[in-house]
Design an enzyme around this catalytic site. Structure first.
Site, PDB file in Angstrom:
ATOM      1  CG  HIS A   1      -0.540   0.201   2.866  1.00 21.55           C
ATOM      2  ND1 HIS A   1       0.473   1.170   3.326  1.00 21.55           N
ATOM      3  CD2 HIS A   1      -0.286  -1.048   3.740  1.00 21.55           C
ATOM      4  CE1 HIS A   1       1.221   0.439   4.137  1.00 21.55           C
ATOM      5  NE2 HIS A   1       0.770  -0.363   4.744  1.00 21.55           N
TER       6      HIS A   1
ATOM      7  CG  HIS B   1       4.522  -1.326   2.501  1.00 22.86           C
ATOM      8  ND1 HIS B   1       2.844  -1.595   1.411  1.00 22.86           N
ATOM      9  CD2 HIS B   1       4.736  -1.889   3.425  1.00 22.86           C
ATOM     10  CE1 HIS B   1       2.579  -2.697   2.949  1.00 22.86           C
ATOM     11  NE2 HIS B   1       3.533  -3.057   3.380  1.00 22.86           N
TER      12      HIS B   1
ATOM     13  CB  CYS C   1       1.152  -9.106  20.933  1.00 24.80           C
ATOM     14  SG  CYS C   1       0.231  -8.387  19.538  1.00 24.80           S
TER      15      CYS C   1
ATOM     16  CB  CYS D   1       3.886  -7.211  17.399  1.00 25.91           C
ATOM     17  SG  CYS D   1       3.048  -5.996  18.140  1.00 25.91           S
TER      18      CYS D   1
ATOM     19  CB  CYS E   1      -0.831  -5.656  21.591  1.00 23.88           C
ATOM     20  SG  CYS E   1       0.335  -5.009  20.499  1.00 23.88           S
TER      21      CYS E   1
ATOM     22  CG  HIS F   1      -1.474  -5.914  16.147  1.00 22.16           C
ATOM     23  ND1 HIS F   1      -0.123  -5.510  16.779  1.00 22.16           N
ATOM     24  CD2 HIS F   1      -1.410  -5.723  15.078  1.00 22.16           C
ATOM     25  CE1 HIS F   1       0.537  -5.349  15.512  1.00 22.16           C
ATOM     26  NE2 HIS F   1      -0.010  -5.927  14.345  1.00 22.16           N
TER      27      HIS F   1
ATOM     28  CE  LYS G   1      -1.209   1.490  12.514  1.00 22.49           C
ATOM     29  NZ  LYS G   1      -0.679   0.914  12.930  1.00 22.49           N
TER      30      LYS G   1
ATOM     31  CE  LYS H   1      -6.087  -6.545   3.524  1.00 25.43           C
ATOM     32  NZ  LYS H   1      -5.595  -7.868   3.343  1.00 25.43           N
TER      33      LYS H   1
HETATM   34  O1  ME8 Z   1       7.303  -3.658   9.711  1.00 26.12           O
HETATM   35  N1  ME8 Z   1       3.302   5.437   6.207  1.00 26.12           N
HETATM   36  O2  ME8 Z   1       7.098  -5.272   7.128  1.00 26.12           O
HETATM   37  P1  ME8 Z   1       5.843  -4.122   7.288  1.00 26.12           P
HETATM   38  C1  ME8 Z   1       4.986   5.180   6.312  1.00 26.12           C
HETATM   39  N2  ME8 Z   1       8.400  -7.164   8.035  1.00 26.12           N
HETATM   40  N3  ME8 Z   1       5.289   4.178   6.484  1.00 26.12           N
HETATM   41  C2  ME8 Z   1       4.272   3.085   5.925  1.00 26.12           C
HETATM   42  C3  ME8 Z   1       3.636   2.759   6.713  1.00 26.12           C
HETATM   43  C4  ME8 Z   1       2.735   4.045   6.624  1.00 26.12           C
HETATM   44  N4  ME8 Z   1       0.874   4.399   6.574  1.00 26.12           N
HETATM   45  N5  ME8 Z   1       2.398   1.694   6.602  1.00 26.12           N
HETATM   46  C5  ME8 Z   1       3.599   0.862   6.491  1.00 26.12           C
HETATM   47  C6  ME8 Z   1       7.825  -4.996   8.857  1.00 26.12           C
HETATM   48  N6  ME8 Z   1       4.768   1.830   5.872  1.00 26.12           N
HETATM   49  C7  ME8 Z   1       8.590  -5.860   9.156  1.00 26.12           C
HETATM   50  C8  ME8 Z   1      10.394  -5.496   8.470  1.00 26.12           C
HETATM   51  S1  ME8 Z   1      13.201  -5.440   8.248  1.00 26.12           S
HETATM   52  C9  ME8 Z   1      14.488  -6.030   8.308  1.00 26.12           C
HETATM   53  C10 ME8 Z   1      11.529  -6.112   8.647  1.00 26.12           C
HETATM   54  C11 ME8 Z   1       6.055   1.111   6.120  1.00 26.12           C
HETATM   55  O3  ME8 Z   1       5.066  -4.609   5.962  1.00 26.12           O
HETATM   56  C12 ME8 Z   1       7.519   1.839   6.986  1.00 26.12           C
HETATM   57  O4  ME8 Z   1       8.379   1.633   5.714  1.00 26.12           O
HETATM   58  O5  ME8 Z   1       4.750  -4.052   8.446  1.00 26.12           O
HETATM   59  C13 ME8 Z   1       7.444   0.829   7.955  1.00 26.12           C
HETATM   60  O6  ME8 Z   1       8.575   0.624   8.550  1.00 26.12           O
HETATM   61  C14 ME8 Z   1       7.330  -0.230   6.861  1.00 26.12           C
HETATM   62  O7  ME8 Z   1       6.491  -0.250   5.512  1.00 26.12           O
HETATM   63  C15 ME8 Z   1       6.290  -2.225   8.088  1.00 26.12           C
HETATM   64  O8  ME8 Z   1       6.359  -3.041   6.842  1.00 26.12           O
END
Ligand code: ME8
Length: 517
Positions: free
Chosen positions: A18, A21, A126, A129, A143, A146, A296, A299
């Site tokens: 989304h 990312h 959790c 997390c 948590c 969440h 935030k 979905k």
């Molecule tokens: O945490 N605004 O993966 P994840 C800005 N797999 N950036 C956002 C966002 C938002 N609303 N939502 C998500 C993980 N992001 C782990 C990481 S690294 C070794 C492991 C972006 O799929 C932002 O970069 O939950 C956030 O830190 C990341 O997606 C979390 O992605």
């Protein structure tokens, strides 16, 4: 040659990509491009995080095996990046054999050193997390992320002696003020470290509970905790321990994450590196959250912004420009299509688009489309050149420090300045009065500054930048740009070359009608 290594988080494959990312990956790509045209050797990594409970649950909900499921979703991420003009050098998946090997290698190293021990632990777990919480960390028994009540689990596990490295880490952060940036996140981490003793980190999960993970090299009955596995991806991709890329790029490692995963990156990761006798990364760069109407994205609220839909409606250049211009790096920002449309119309269609359209069409009207040769400069020319120098210096300084919004604001001083310069020099009057030599200088000053603007915009809007340069008769080659010198050099644009008749890169847009409910 200086090197620059930039990473995004590796995203969980439990949901489709989304806006959040897309933002992180676009920022990483733009930084990568910025460093590339500063003449540095760059490496840009992104990928997917594929182990753990969360993924198993998502696969089950989808009636697929974990492997089938992760293959499908990982591909969605991989395919998205070229559409958003993100040119990563590698795409890592934590299920790849190369990664499993490095994780096991590091676990064994830390184990042999005596920094991993076996013990019993009870805590609030959790599943969202994938971590244990202490009672103190829960908010109203839930948590904090969440807002669900975690399950109390007691089991035997392996622990990493993270507490042993607390004082070292604190000192490292104090000695290196921009290790974690912006400062608010550095302060957050310092206050966390000051608030009491760090607990050791539980780094295993018994196979009786979870098998979808990397087996511990020293105990077949356990898999590795997903965060201990995931963070190591940043080393795997460089071919740790012996790879050339590891030697070349690791010293300049820049991680880019949002604030949600500050703790694993600011506390787990440097202590893990220290325990494995690997130098720590250079910078942890932390951005805020994109919100939708101040809440935030989720979905269940149905307010998730799809990056591909934005790209299809507004074009990728405008979408990237908006994200980088609108958010102050480090702070939260609200996303709205109204704001996007306003910015696009004001900054791109009006300011930048008009500058290009007006100047190109004047070059055709007055010089048959050929770039004229400049003659003596007058005070207005020197003044706008000074504005340009300042704008480019500001841009470069702010960009390097990740203040993209201020960088672009700075560059627009030049864009707006040039539009004013057209009004004050009034080329149409010069033409009427047959002052062709003065007119040639004015047009040249405009075109050369437009070249400079287009080059500076390559990290933000790569395709638009290349097309702007093409309109000025230049074939863009990132290796030929010397960005650091741009504020000082003058006259790279060749006289006699024919420019395009019009630009039309940034047409005005109307806000799309909201779909009926
Ligand atoms: O945490 N605004 O993966 P994840 C800005 N797999 N950036 C956002 C966002 C938002 N609303 N939502 C998500 C993980 N992001 C782990 C990481 S690294 C070794 C492991 C972006 O799929 C932002 O970069 O939950 C956030 O830190 C990341 O997606 C979390 O992605």
């Amino acid at each position: 040659m200086d090197s620059f290594y930039i990473t995004t988080p590796i995203y969980y494959v439990n949901a489709k990509p989304h806006l959040g990312h897309a933002y992180s990956t676009i920022v990483a790509d733009s930084l990568n491009r910025f460093h590339k045209i500063r003449g540095e050797e760059t490496f840009f990594l992104t990928g997917t995080d594929e182990h753990g409970d969360k993924i198993v649950k998502a696969a089950e909900a989808n009636d697929q095996s974990p492997q089938e499921y992760v293959d499908t979703i990982s591909q969605l991420f991989r395919d998205l990046w070229p559409d958003l003009m993100c040119e990563n050098d590698d795409f890592i998946r934590t299920t790849q054999p190369r990664h499993v090997e490095v994780v096991q290698d590091i676990l064994q190293k830390v184990y042999d050193k005596g920094d991993i021990y076996f013990g019993e632990y009870g805590g609030y777990y959790c599943f969202g997390c994938e971590r244990f919480y202490t009672e103190k960390e829960l908010v109203d028994g839930k948590c904090p992320d969440h807002l669900t009540v975690p399950e109390y689990i007691s089991e035997k596990n392996y622990f990493f002696k993270m507490s042993k490295y607390q004082d070292w880490l604190r000192q490292h952060i104090l000695d290196n003020p921009d290790f974690i940036r912006p400062e608010r996140y550095r302060n957050e981490v310092l206050s966390l470290l000051d608030s009491g003793a760090l607990e050791d980190l539980c780094i295993s999960r018994p196979k009786s509970r979870l098998t979808w993970g990397i087996e511990l090299p020293f105990d077949k009955d356990y898999v590795t905790y997903v965060w201990f596995d995931a963070l190591i991806n940043y080393l795997t991709a460089l071919g740790y321990p012996d790879g050339e890329d590891f030697k070349r790029f690791w010293p300049s490692a820049n991680h880019l994450v949002a604030k949600d995963i500050l703790k694993p990156h600011a506390i787990f990761w440097p202590t893990m590196l220290r325990a494995a006798d690997i130098d720590v990364y250079q910078h942890l760069n932390v951005h805020g959250y994109w919100l939708v109407k101040d809440t935030k994205m989720s979905k269940s609220l149905g307010n998730v912004i799809e990056p591909l839909a934005m790209k299809d409606t507004y074009g990728i250049n405008a979408f990237r420009y908006f994200l980088l211009r609108e958010m102050s790096f480090g702070q939260d920002s609200s996303f709205s299509e109204e704001a996007l449309v306003n910015r696009l119309n004001a900054d791109l269609a009006n300011d930048l688009g008009n500058l290009f359209n007006r100047t190109l069409s004047m070059t055709h009207k007055y010089f048959g489309g050929e770039i004229p040769t400049p003659e003596d400069e007058e005070i207005e020319d020197l003044e706008i050149k000074r504005v340009g120098q300042q704008a480019m210096k500001t841009y470069q300084k702010e960009y390097a420090d990740l203040r993209f919004s201020r960088a672009l604001e700075g560059l627009w001083e030049l864009v707006r300045g040039l539009n004013k310069y057209i009004d004050t020099t009034a080329p149409w009057t010069l033409f009427k009065n047959k002052e062709m030599s003065r007119l040639g200088t004015v047009i040249y000053v405009l075109l050369e500054n437009m070249r400079k603007i287009a080059v500076h915009l390559w990290p933000v809007m790569p395709e638009a930048s290349e097309r702007m340069l093409e309109q000025l008769g230049i074939q863009f080659d990132p290796r030929k740009v010397a960005l650091r010198k741009e504020p000082e050099v003058w006259g790279l644009l060749e006289s006699g070359i024919t420019v395009a008749k019009t630009s039309n890169l940034f047409p005005r847009v109307e806000l799309a009608e909201p779909m009926p409910p």
